[in-house]
Design an enzyme around this catalytic site. Structure first.
Site, PDB file in Angstrom:
ATOM      1  N   GLY A  47       7.705  -6.117  -9.226  1.00  0.00           N
ATOM      2  CA  GLY A  47       7.488  -7.529  -9.527  1.00  0.00           C
ATOM      3  C   GLY A  47       8.471  -8.398  -8.776  1.00  0.00           C
ATOM      4  O   GLY A  47       9.056  -7.991  -7.774  1.00  0.00           O
ATOM      5  N   SER A  81      12.696  -2.885  -6.808  1.00  0.00           N
ATOM      6  CA  SER A  81      12.140  -3.389  -5.557  1.00  0.00           C
ATOM      7  C   SER A  81      10.949  -4.279  -5.853  1.00  0.00           C
ATOM      8  O   SER A  81      10.575  -4.496  -7.018  1.00  0.00           O
ATOM      9  CB  SER A  81      11.705  -2.226  -4.661  1.00  0.00           C
ATOM     10  OG  SER A  81      10.627  -1.511  -5.255  1.00  0.00           O
ATOM     11  N   LYS A  82      10.328  -4.790  -4.800  1.00  0.00           N
ATOM     12  CA  LYS A  82       9.211  -5.719  -4.953  1.00  0.00           C
ATOM     13  C   LYS A  82       8.031  -5.105  -5.697  1.00  0.00           C
ATOM     14  O   LYS A  82       7.241  -5.825  -6.309  1.00  0.00           O
ATOM     15  CB  LYS A  82       8.761  -6.221  -3.582  1.00  0.00           C
ATOM     16  CG  LYS A  82       9.760  -7.162  -2.919  1.00  0.00           C
ATOM     17  CD  LYS A  82       9.241  -7.671  -1.582  1.00  0.00           C
ATOM     18  CE  LYS A  82      10.238  -8.629  -0.949  1.00  0.00           C
ATOM     19  NZ  LYS A  82       9.763  -9.126   0.376  1.00  0.00           N
ATOM     20  N   ARG A  83       7.909  -3.785  -5.629  1.00  0.00           N
ATOM     21  CA  ARG A  83       6.769  -3.173  -6.323  1.00  0.00           C
ATOM     22  C   ARG A  83       6.894  -3.282  -7.844  1.00  0.00           C
ATOM     23  O   ARG A  83       5.927  -3.063  -8.578  1.00  0.00           O
ATOM     24  CB  ARG A  83       6.608  -1.714  -5.905  1.00  0.00           C
ATOM     25  CG  ARG A  83       7.690  -0.784  -6.417  1.00  0.00           C
ATOM     26  CD  ARG A  83       7.361   0.670  -6.046  1.00  0.00           C
ATOM     27  NE  ARG A  83       8.387   1.579  -6.468  1.00  0.00           N
ATOM     28  CZ  ARG A  83       9.473   1.870  -5.775  1.00  0.00           C
ATOM     29  NH1 ARG A  83       9.663   1.281  -4.604  1.00  0.00           N
ATOM     30  NH2 ARG A  83      10.365   2.729  -6.220  1.00  0.00           N
TER      31      ARG A  83
END
Length: 481
Positions: free
Chosen positions: A254, A250-252
């Site tokens: 990167g 996921s976006k966490r």
């Protein structure tokens, strides 16, 4: 059999690299078998689907080089253009009593789901409306017209459904465990599980490649195929892509979209190579050309466990592919990144090629390549105070003045060989070692202590700019007392 695979993204956001990997594997399988790769746009979610997302998806695939044989801009490959087909098939199932109306409200379904959880029962639909009478010519739902119900598929209760998955092997699902899924919502829109069956059938898809989060949907979709008298395609379910911490990427973790990596200075061949190796292997080989991927790809090489995304490995591959690129290619690729920084793009492509040739062995991304080029492009260089204090001392003032004067006298031949000869002359005159002169020159010309070879730097900067920077540095060095 002619192999026909498909990739069916939804235009509700950026193209996620975990999702595009399944599209890549479908693409490679089709190309390996000299078949067709179909791009289909799953845009039944009209509220969330946007033109911007669609354009980003199409451009992302073009950038990756995943050309499709059938698909956009042909309107037939958009689910939003196929509603009549979905309605016709749903009405047929209703007439054949293979689908039925469900009048349960969302609140009722949620209450029963919670009760099932409390009683530790499987929280699927309990079939409350399954055996209620209904007219054979029942129309499809339309909440605005007062037809506030859904249509559910009447899943068989007896026997089992077998999925012979091309990656995970055989999986057997007891039909009694498959609840009656909704195929048409109360707003008159078909659900994914229903629409995708008809799309795969109508476009004669032979192999469906997707993430294993879809595996629970597969027996339900197969039963819809059977109910419509259709043959399901073969399925290949890829293990999910996980972040380094073992959770879903996921976006966490990167950057996760194709465009994010493009804008971060990655080249498509690096991303393609990395995603192909994320869950597939061919011996111990790590680096593959596109032609090799097409030649070697098969589902036997796909692993059954989740792939762990490794940003450092991707960066290493990008570094490799940048070094393989010609200076002429890199000169064109780096231009947008130079422009993004507000710097003037050099109009001389031959000079720009010489510049990137000195930097390509160090830059891991096009962003780094642009950043490293600052001292070449921007005349107002920023000198590191610590570097200046260490290397631009009074004792180097006279050697730098002499070097500037002799370089200024070079007329016509400003090659690295001619520059080296000037350096050797100055070194001999002042009994200095190369490092004692080269490092102060490097600080004066680039503002820092790290750069390509000093002769290369001077040759690319050119005589006038080099001499001007040396004289500017000399002017800032205090005279020895």
């Amino acid at each position: 059999m002619t192999v026909r695979t498909r990739y069916a993204p939804s235009p509700t956001g950026a193209l996620h690299i975990g999702n595009v990997r399944s599209g890549l594997f479908a693409y490679l399988f089709a190309r390996h078998n000299h078949g067709s790769f179909i791009l289909r746009i799953d845009d039944t979610d009209q509220e969330r689907s946007t033109r911007e997302s669609l354009e980003e998806i199409l451009e992302s695939l073009r950038w990756l080089g995943m050309e499709w044989d059938e698909g956009p801009p042909d309107a037939r490959y958009f689910q939003s253009s196929r509603f009549d087909r979905y309605r016709e098939a749903a009405l047929r199932l209703i007439r054949d009593r293979k689908a039925y109306p469900c009048y349960c409200t969302a609140a009722e379904l949620e209450a029963r789901r919670k009760q099932a959880e409390l009683e530790r029962r499987k929280p699927g639909y309990d079939g409350k409306c399954r055996d209620l009478p209904f007219a054979q010519d029942l129309p499809l739902p339309d909440k605005k017209a007062g037809r506030d119900y859904t249509i559910r598929f009447r899943s068989p209760r007896d026997g089992h459904t077998v999925v012979d998955d091309l990656i995970k092997g055989r999986a057997v699902f007891e039909n009694s465990e498959l609840d009656d899924l909704i195929i048409f919502r109360s707003d008159g829109v078909p659900t994914y599980n229903f629409a995708t069956v008809l799309d795969d059938a109508d476009f004669e898809i032979t192999h469906v490649v997707r993430g294993d989060d879809h595996l629970p949907n597969t027996p339900r979709q197969m039963q819809i195929f059977y109910a419509l008298g259709l043959t399901p395609p073969a399925y290949a379910h890829l293990p999910m892509v996980m972040g380094p911490d073992g959770t879903k990427l996921s976006k966490r973790h990167g950057a996760t979209s194709v465009f994010a990596y493009r804008d971060a200075g990655y080249v498509p061949e690096a991303l393609i190579n990395y995603l192909a190796r994320l869950g597939w292997s061919h011996g111990d080989q790590e680096i593959f050309s596109r032609q090799e991927l097409v030649k070697y790809f098969d589902f036997d090489g796909c692993g059954k466990s989740a792939g762990i995304f490794n940003a450092e490995k991707l960066l290493w591959l990008n570094f490799h592919y940048l070094k393989q690129r010609s200076a002429a290619d890199l000169a064109q690729l780096v231009k947008p990144f130079i422009a993004q920084r507000g710097w003037t793009i050099p109009g001389d492509d031959a000079w720009l090629e010489k510049m990137v040739a000195t930097l390509k062995e160090r830059a891991k991304t096009l962003v780094e390549l642009a950043d490293f080029s600052r001292f070449y492009i921007v005349d107002a260089i920023e000198t590191d105070p610590k570097a200046a204090a260490k290397f631009l001392k009074p004792e180097v003032r006279e050697p730098l003045e002499t070097l500037a004067r002799e370089l200024s006298s070079l007329d016509g031949d400003f090659s690295e060989a001619a520059i080296q000869a000037v350096f050797e002359s100055v070194l001999g005159r002042y009994t200095m070692k190369l490092g004692q002169l080269a490092q102060p020159v490097r600080v004066a010309l680039t503002g820092g202590t790290v750069s390509p070879g000093i002769y290369e730097v001077i040759a690319v900067l050119g005589r006038d700019r080099t001499v001007a920077r040396l004289n500017d540095a000399v002017a800032k060095i205090p005279v020895a007392s």
